[in-house]
Scaffold this motif. Structure first.
Motif, PDB file in Angstrom:
ATOM      1  N   LEU A  73       0.828  -1.205   0.000  1.00 39.22           N
ATOM      2  CA  LEU A  73       0.000   0.000   0.000  1.00 39.22           C
ATOM      3  C   LEU A  73       0.863   1.255   0.000  1.00 39.22           C
ATOM      4  CD1 LEU A  73      -2.850  -1.014   2.471  1.00 39.22           C
ATOM      5  CD2 LEU A  73      -2.952  -0.878  -0.024  1.00 39.22           C
ATOM      6  N   TRP A  74       1.987   1.209   0.693  1.00 44.21           N
ATOM      7  CA  TRP A  74       2.929   2.330   0.714  1.00 44.21           C
ATOM      8  C   TRP A  74       3.439   2.615  -0.696  1.00 44.21           C
ATOM      9  CZ3 TRP A  74       8.414   1.794  -0.030  1.00 44.21           C
ATOM     10  CH2 TRP A  74       9.144   2.965   0.209  1.00 44.21           C
ATOM     11  N   ILE A  75       3.777   1.552  -1.440  1.00 43.32           N
ATOM     12  CA  ILE A  75       4.235   1.711  -2.819  1.00 43.32           C
ATOM     13  C   ILE A  75       3.117   2.288  -3.689  1.00 43.32           C
ATOM     14  CG2 ILE A  75       4.948   0.454  -4.889  1.00 43.32           C
ATOM     15  CD1 ILE A  75       6.430  -1.499  -3.053  1.00 43.32           C
ATOM     16  N   VAL A  76       1.905   1.781  -3.519  1.00 39.79           N
ATOM     17  CA  VAL A  76       0.769   2.229  -4.327  1.00 39.79           C
ATOM     18  C   VAL A  76       0.486   3.711  -4.096  1.00 39.79           C
ATOM     19  CG1 VAL A  76      -1.734   2.034  -4.591  1.00 39.79           C
ATOM     20  CG2 VAL A  76      -0.328  -0.030  -4.543  1.00 39.79           C
ATOM     21  N   ILE A  77       0.442   4.126  -2.843  1.00 40.02           N
ATOM     22  CA  ILE A  77       0.117   5.517  -2.505  1.00 40.02           C
ATOM     23  C   ILE A  77       1.161   6.477  -3.062  1.00 40.02           C
ATOM     24  CG2 ILE A  77      -0.121   7.160  -0.593  1.00 40.02           C
ATOM     25  CD1 ILE A  77      -1.360   4.821   1.018  1.00 40.02           C
ATOM     26  N   HIS A  78       2.437   6.160  -2.839  1.00 44.57           N
ATOM     27  CA  HIS A  78       3.491   7.053  -3.310  1.00 44.57           C
ATOM     28  C   HIS A  78       3.627   7.026  -4.830  1.00 44.57           C
ATOM     29  CE1 HIS A  78       5.075   8.685   0.387  1.00 44.57           C
ATOM     30  NE2 HIS A  78       5.045   7.478   0.933  1.00 44.57           N
ATOM     31  N   SER A  79       3.351   5.882  -5.449  1.00 44.20           N
ATOM     32  CA  SER A  79       3.374   5.820  -6.911  1.00 44.20           C
ATOM     33  C   SER A  79       2.293   6.716  -7.496  1.00 44.20           C
ATOM     34  CB  SER A  79       3.163   4.377  -7.375  1.00 44.20           C
ATOM     35  OG  SER A  79       4.202   3.545  -6.928  1.00 44.20           O
ATOM     36  N   PHE A  80       1.133   6.715  -6.857  1.00 40.05           N
ATOM     37  CA  PHE A  80       0.035   7.565  -7.314  1.00 40.05           C
ATOM     38  C   PHE A  80       0.419   9.038  -7.203  1.00 40.05           C
ATOM     39  CE2 PHE A  80      -4.071   9.636  -7.332  1.00 40.05           C
ATOM     40  CZ  PHE A  80      -4.793   8.876  -8.236  1.00 40.05           C
ATOM     41  N   TYR A  81       1.140   9.384  -6.161  1.00 42.73           N
ATOM     42  CA  TYR A  81       1.565  10.770  -5.951  1.00 42.73           C
ATOM     43  C   TYR A  81       2.637  11.174  -6.966  1.00 42.73           C
ATOM     44  CZ  TYR A  81       3.693  14.839  -3.684  1.00 42.73           C
ATOM     45  OH  TYR A  81       4.214  16.079  -3.426  1.00 42.73           O
ATOM     46  N   ASP A  82       3.590  10.265  -7.223  1.00 40.90           N
ATOM     47  CA  ASP A  82       4.734  10.591  -8.070  1.00 40.90           C
ATOM     48  C   ASP A  82       4.452  10.368  -9.550  1.00 40.90           C
ATOM     49  OD1 ASP A  82       7.600  11.404  -7.889  1.00 40.90           O
ATOM     50  OD2 ASP A  82       7.892   9.519  -8.988  1.00 40.90           O
TER      51      ASP A  82
END
Length: 240
Positions: free
Chosen positions: A202-211
């Motif tokens: 989930l950490w990867i998903v959230i930050h990927s969405f931001y970046d």
């Protein structure tokens, strides 16, 4: 965010560790063979991946590797010269072909199973005589070609990695349902390891969405379209 997206690229070095499970229906004694294959394969990849990166990072200054896709070629040229560098790039290409070959073997088995489960997808449940799933392999090749022609290399990795992270988290979340249904007594690392895996995904998903919002939104649209198709197929099965 950039670090989280970087984890997606690392994830691709390990994706495929679960590929043997797709062949479970065609493996002798899968209950004994699969755990050995999955664990051994993962440990081998971990060892090779870390060793290779140690070589890369000690052989060439970090600033020369920043933003470079063909890192192996740059390191080989630095260590052994241009001729060996070209030879090394050739070996990498051969290794990539072998990975494609493995996915051609494993991926279509998933589509074939969908063809067995849903009547509307019956055409995926066709095999060559004494061979593999024909229609499913053609479908996978078509999807792969469409992705290659519509995305840049970097965007394609992010798009696929984003969606893979979501489904990896959902798959591991299924461990809780399996334990409840089957009354599985195995407790090593449970529930902390599954929860840790889900949290990191989930950490990867959230930050990927931001970046990388475009690639992430494309991934979400793909998932939404797939969910719609799933409900349509399920309802069609019920009516049939």
């Amino acid at each position: 965010p950039a670090f989280a997206v970087g984890i997606i690229y690392i994830y691709f070095s390990y994706s495929g560790w679960n590929g043997a499970a797709y062949l479970a229906g065609e493996i002798k004694n899968p209950a004994k063979t699969l755990p050995v294959a999955l664990l051994a394969g993962t440990l081998i990849v971990v060892s090779l991946y870390i060793s290779l990166n140690v070589l890369f990072l000690t052989a060439v200054p970090l600033d020369r590797l920043s933003g470079v896709i063909e890192v192996g070629h740059v390191v080989a040229v630095s260590l052994f010269g241009d001729t060996v560098g070209k030879f090394f790039s050739g070996l990498i290409s051969i290794a990539l072909i072998s990975s494609v070959s493995a996915m051609i073997m494993t991926g279509p088995r998933v589509y074939e199973a969908m063809g067995k489960d849903y009547q509307a997808l019956f055409f995926l449940n066709s095999r060559l005589k004494n061979g593999g799933p024909l229609s499913a392999t053609i479908l996978q090749a078509a999807i792969a070609l469409i992705l290659i022609l519509t995305f840049s290399f970097d965007s394609l990795l992010t798009y696929i990695g984003f969606t893979l992270s979501i489904f990896a988290a959902l798959t591991v979340a299924g461990v809780f349902l399996v334990r409840k249904t089957l009354q599985n007594k195995w407790r090593w690392g449970y529930p902390f390891l599954p929860l840790l895996f889900i949290a990191l995904s989930l950490w990867i998903v959230i930050h990927s969405f931001y970046d990388r919002p475009f690639e992430s939104l494309t991934g979400l649209v793909t998932i939404a379209g797939s969910l719609l198709l799933y409900f349509l197929l399920r309802n069609n099965n019920k009516r049939s």
